[in-house]
Motif scaffolding. Structure first.
Motif, PDB file in Angstrom:
ATOM      1  N   GLN A   1      10.540  -2.078   0.468  1.00 15.24           N
ATOM      2  CA  GLN A   1      10.715  -0.624   0.114  1.00 15.24           C
ATOM      3  C   GLN A   1       9.376  -0.282  -0.914  1.00 15.24           C
ATOM      4  O   GLN A   1       8.699   0.713  -0.615  1.00 15.24           O
ATOM      5  CB  GLN A   1      11.912  -0.372  -0.638  1.00 15.24           C
ATOM      6  CG  GLN A   1      13.165  -0.386   0.108  1.00 15.24           C
ATOM      7  CD  GLN A   1      14.456  -0.141  -0.448  1.00 15.24           C
ATOM      8  OE1 GLN A   1      14.498   1.004  -1.249  1.00 15.24           O
ATOM      9  NE2 GLN A   1      15.876  -0.524  -0.359  1.00 15.24           N
ATOM     10  N   GLU A   2       9.045  -1.366  -1.783  1.00 11.76           N
ATOM     11  CA  GLU A   2       7.872  -1.195  -2.595  1.00 11.76           C
ATOM     12  C   GLU A   2       6.697  -1.280  -1.698  1.00 11.76           C
ATOM     13  O   GLU A   2       5.684  -0.576  -1.952  1.00 11.76           O
ATOM     14  CB  GLU A   2       7.720  -2.318  -3.596  1.00 11.76           C
ATOM     15  CG  GLU A   2       8.426  -2.181  -4.621  1.00 11.76           C
ATOM     16  CD  GLU A   2       8.127  -0.906  -5.567  1.00 11.76           C
ATOM     17  OE1 GLU A   2       6.790  -1.063  -6.072  1.00 11.76           O
ATOM     18  OE2 GLU A   2       9.088  -0.221  -5.987  1.00 11.76           O
ATOM     19  N   LEU A   3       6.551  -2.169  -0.412  1.00 13.51           N
ATOM     20  CA  LEU A   3       5.313  -2.061   0.154  1.00 13.51           C
ATOM     21  C   LEU A   3       5.300  -0.765   1.057  1.00 13.51           C
ATOM     22  O   LEU A   3       4.201  -0.041   0.925  1.00 13.51           O
ATOM     23  CB  LEU A   3       5.324  -3.282   1.214  1.00 13.51           C
ATOM     24  CG  LEU A   3       5.311  -4.514   0.679  1.00 13.51           C
ATOM     25  CD1 LEU A   3       5.519  -5.431   1.756  1.00 13.51           C
ATOM     26  CD2 LEU A   3       3.871  -4.928   0.358  1.00 13.51           C
ATOM     27  N   HIS A   4       6.308  -0.212   1.331  1.00 12.17           N
ATOM     28  CA  HIS A   4       6.290   1.251   2.078  1.00 12.17           C
ATOM     29  C   HIS A   4       5.924   2.383   1.113  1.00 12.17           C
ATOM     30  O   HIS A   4       5.030   2.975   1.326  1.00 12.17           O
ATOM     31  CB  HIS A   4       7.581   1.594   2.455  1.00 12.17           C
ATOM     32  CG  HIS A   4       8.067   0.721   3.550  1.00 12.17           C
ATOM     33  ND1 HIS A   4       9.480   0.536   4.053  1.00 12.17           N
ATOM     34  CD2 HIS A   4       7.466   0.122   4.519  1.00 12.17           C
ATOM     35  CE1 HIS A   4       9.537  -0.279   5.267  1.00 12.17           C
ATOM     36  NE2 HIS A   4       8.301  -0.707   5.529  1.00 12.17           N
ATOM     37  N   HIS A   5       6.165   2.160  -0.271  1.00 13.04           N
ATOM     38  CA  HIS A   5       5.713   3.273  -1.283  1.00 13.04           C
ATOM     39  C   HIS A   5       4.259   3.031  -1.569  1.00 13.04           C
ATOM     40  O   HIS A   5       3.496   4.215  -1.525  1.00 13.04           O
ATOM     41  CB  HIS A   5       6.582   2.778  -2.517  1.00 13.04           C
ATOM     42  CG  HIS A   5       8.000   3.271  -2.449  1.00 13.04           C
ATOM     43  ND1 HIS A   5       8.487   4.461  -1.929  1.00 13.04           N
ATOM     44  CD2 HIS A   5       9.061   2.874  -3.114  1.00 13.04           C
ATOM     45  CE1 HIS A   5       9.856   4.689  -1.962  1.00 13.04           C
ATOM     46  NE2 HIS A   5      10.019   3.698  -2.668  1.00 13.04           N
ATOM     47  N   ARG A   6       3.764   1.700  -1.810  1.00 14.44           N
ATOM     48  CA  ARG A   6       2.360   1.709  -1.824  1.00 14.44           C
ATOM     49  C   ARG A   6       1.373   1.661  -0.863  1.00 14.44           C
ATOM     50  O   ARG A   6       0.277   1.913  -1.088  1.00 14.44           O
ATOM     51  CB  ARG A   6       2.178   0.181  -2.680  1.00 14.44           C
ATOM     52  CG  ARG A   6       3.033   0.056  -3.956  1.00 14.44           C
ATOM     53  CD  ARG A   6       3.496  -1.304  -4.346  1.00 14.44           C
ATOM     54  NE  ARG A   6       4.251  -1.365  -5.453  1.00 14.44           N
ATOM     55  CZ  ARG A   6       3.646  -1.501  -6.787  1.00 14.44           C
ATOM     56  NH1 ARG A   6       2.546  -1.677  -7.251  1.00 14.44           N
ATOM     57  NH2 ARG A   6       4.794  -1.566  -7.840  1.00 14.44           N
ATOM     58  N   GLY A   7       1.901   1.328   0.530  1.00 16.14           N
ATOM     59  CA  GLY A   7       0.922   1.291   1.579  1.00 16.14           C
ATOM     60  C   GLY A   7       1.524   1.582   2.819  1.00 16.14           C
ATOM     61  O   GLY A   7       2.297   0.766   3.594  1.00 16.14           O
ATOM     62  N   PRO A   8       2.150   2.811   2.952  1.00 19.93           N
ATOM     63  CA  PRO A   8       2.779   3.462   4.309  1.00 19.93           C
ATOM     64  C   PRO A   8       2.115   2.973   5.470  1.00 19.93           C
ATOM     65  O   PRO A   8       2.784   2.920   6.666  1.00 19.93           O
ATOM     66  CB  PRO A   8       2.793   4.721   4.165  1.00 19.93           C
ATOM     67  CG  PRO A   8       2.445   5.024   2.715  1.00 19.93           C
ATOM     68  CD  PRO A   8       1.615   4.055   2.064  1.00 19.93           C
ATOM     69  N   GLU A   9       0.842   2.675   5.654  1.00 26.47           N
ATOM     70  CA  GLU A   9       0.138   2.068   6.637  1.00 26.47           C
ATOM     71  C   GLU A   9       0.371   0.779   6.884  1.00 26.47           C
ATOM     72  O   GLU A   9       0.172   0.270   7.893  1.00 26.47           O
ATOM     73  CB  GLU A   9      -1.311   2.625   6.718  1.00 26.47           C
ATOM     74  CG  GLU A   9      -2.191   1.548   5.637  1.00 26.47           C
ATOM     75  CD  GLU A   9      -2.009   1.578   4.277  1.00 26.47           C
ATOM     76  OE1 GLU A   9      -2.403   0.703   3.400  1.00 26.47           O
ATOM     77  OE2 GLU A   9      -1.167   2.615   3.816  1.00 26.47           O
ATOM     78  N   ILE A  10       0.860  -0.036   6.206  1.00 23.45           N
ATOM     79  CA  ILE A  10       0.988  -1.377   6.046  1.00 23.45           C
ATOM     80  C   ILE A  10       2.133  -1.986   7.131  1.00 23.45           C
ATOM     81  O   ILE A  10       3.414  -1.296   6.777  1.00 23.45           O
ATOM     82  CB  ILE A  10       1.496  -2.106   5.013  1.00 23.45           C
ATOM     83  CG1 ILE A  10       0.000  -2.057   3.790  1.00 23.45           C
ATOM     84  CG2 ILE A  10       1.769  -3.572   4.876  1.00 23.45           C
ATOM     85  CD1 ILE A  10      -0.962  -2.764   4.254  1.00 23.45           C
ATOM     86  N   ASP A  11       1.963  -2.760   7.989  1.00 29.09           N
ATOM     87  CA  ASP A  11       3.034  -3.325   9.014  1.00 29.09           C
ATOM     88  C   ASP A  11       3.571  -4.533   8.510  1.00 29.09           C
ATOM     89  O   ASP A  11       2.750  -5.527   8.580  1.00 29.09           O
ATOM     90  CB  ASP A  11       2.605  -3.406  10.433  1.00 29.09           C
ATOM     91  CG  ASP A  11       3.386  -3.811  11.298  1.00 29.09           C
ATOM     92  OD1 ASP A  11       4.560  -3.721  11.079  1.00 29.09           O
ATOM     93  OD2 ASP A  11       2.919  -3.990  12.528  1.00 29.09           O
ATOM     94  N   ALA A  12       4.616  -4.289   7.994  1.00 28.50           N
ATOM     95  CA  ALA A  12       5.272  -5.354   7.004  1.00 28.50           C
ATOM     96  C   ALA A  12       6.298  -5.918   8.093  1.00 28.50           C
ATOM     97  O   ALA A  12       7.350  -5.352   8.551  1.00 28.50           O
ATOM     98  CB  ALA A  12       5.865  -5.152   5.587  1.00 28.50           C
ATOM     99  N   ILE A  13       6.476  -7.441   8.639  1.00 30.16           N
ATOM    100  CA  ILE A  13       7.253  -8.014   9.436  1.00 30.16           C
ATOM    101  C   ILE A  13       8.164  -8.803   8.540  1.00 30.16           C
ATOM    102  O   ILE A  13       7.674  -9.781   7.753  1.00 30.16           O
ATOM    103  CB  ILE A  13       6.544  -8.703  10.407  1.00 30.16           C
ATOM    104  CG1 ILE A  13       5.922  -7.795  11.396  1.00 30.16           C
ATOM    105  CG2 ILE A  13       7.589  -9.449  11.421  1.00 30.16           C
ATOM    106  CD1 ILE A  13       4.827  -8.440  12.410  1.00 30.16           C
ATOM    107  N   VAL A  14       9.474  -8.806   8.550  1.00 29.56           N
ATOM    108  CA  VAL A  14      10.184  -9.541   7.758  1.00 29.56           C
ATOM    109  C   VAL A  14      10.822 -10.645   8.678  1.00 29.56           C
ATOM    110  O   VAL A  14      11.641 -10.187   9.662  1.00 29.56           O
ATOM    111  CB  VAL A  14      11.569  -8.783   6.938  1.00 29.56           C
ATOM    112  CG1 VAL A  14      12.364  -9.751   6.266  1.00 29.56           C
ATOM    113  CG2 VAL A  14      10.960  -7.807   6.166  1.00 29.56           C
TER     114      VAL A  14
END
Length: 238
Positions: free
Chosen positions: A197-210
């Motif tokens: 959730q923090e990554l989405h707030h800080r960098g909406p363009e980031i493609d985070a794969i969990v």
């Protein structure tokens, strides 16, 4: 996302990190297990100024997840990344500042002098959803309960870990050819966890794969809520 005492999970981590760093040599390995004020010691290790044993001693990491776990599980992953030309980042907040957030709130973090404030961060928007609900359940032992101030204070501490590690990722400015791989306890990232959730707030363009690894099939696997983008577990044979 790992369970800290899962040997097969750590072996798989090493394989994944080796593959990623061989294909993307400029990538970064970030670790929950190391705190930001240990970064200089990390650089000393990577530059060959200190031995692996000295590093584990200076960072108090030798028995991080049990006896000799650093040398058996984490150091091989670090070495694989370094040998492939990658960098290592101590991603987590120092525990003393996590405690400060619990006892004094985020305002106490905000008031730290800059050189110390740079070692820790906190969320501007608290995490929500299944992640928050699971934290309440874990902290209280009940599914439906209004958390008291003690539980809320521990959630603040949890969120300091989340926000600091997310910021550590963002500071590395990941790209399509420079990945950031974070090794972290799976609770922080599953069910759209606090770090995600923090990554989405800080960098909406980031493609985070969990990707998370379990020793056995999670009991909630059939639930409608997505646990992770990629979930791996050992299939037990009779």
């Amino acid at each position: 996302g790992e369970q800290h005492d899962h040997a097969m999970g750590h072996a798989l981590q090493k394989k994944i990190v080796s593959d990623i760093f061989n294909e993307f040599p400029k990538s970064i390995l970030a670790l929950e297990m190391l705190e930001r004020d240990e970064q200089m010691v990390v650089e000393d290790l990577c530059d060959g100024l200190i031995s692996k044993n000295t590093f584990a001693t200076l960072t108090h990491s030798t028995d991080w997840a049990g006896k000799d776990t650093w040398h058996n599980w984490y150091q091989p992953i670090v070495s694989a990344a370094v040998e492939a030309g990658g960098r290592i980042v101590a991603a987590n907040a120092p525990r003393r500042y996590v405690k400060l957030a619990r006892t004094g709130g985020y305002e106490a973090i905000k008031q730290l002098p800059k050189n110390r404030r740079d070692l820790v961060d906190y969320p501007k928007t608290p995490s929500s959803g299944e992640y928050k609900r699971l934290f309440w359940e874990l902290a209280t032992g009940h599914k439906d309960i209004v958390p008291n101030e003690e539980v809320l204070s521990f959630f603040r501490g949890q969120q300091v870990w989340d926000a600091t590690m997310a910021e550590s990722i963002m500071k590395q400015q990941p790209t399509k050819t420079k990945k950031v791989v974070l090794l972290v306890g799976q609770f922080h990232v599953e069910y759209e966890g606090g770090i995600v959730q923090e990554l989405h707030h800080r960098g909406p363009e980031i493609d985070a794969i969990v990707l998370t690894v379990h020793p056995t099939e999670p009991s909630s696997l059939s639930a409608k809520l997505k646990i992770a983008d990629i979930l791996i577990f050992e299939k037990k044979t009779k």
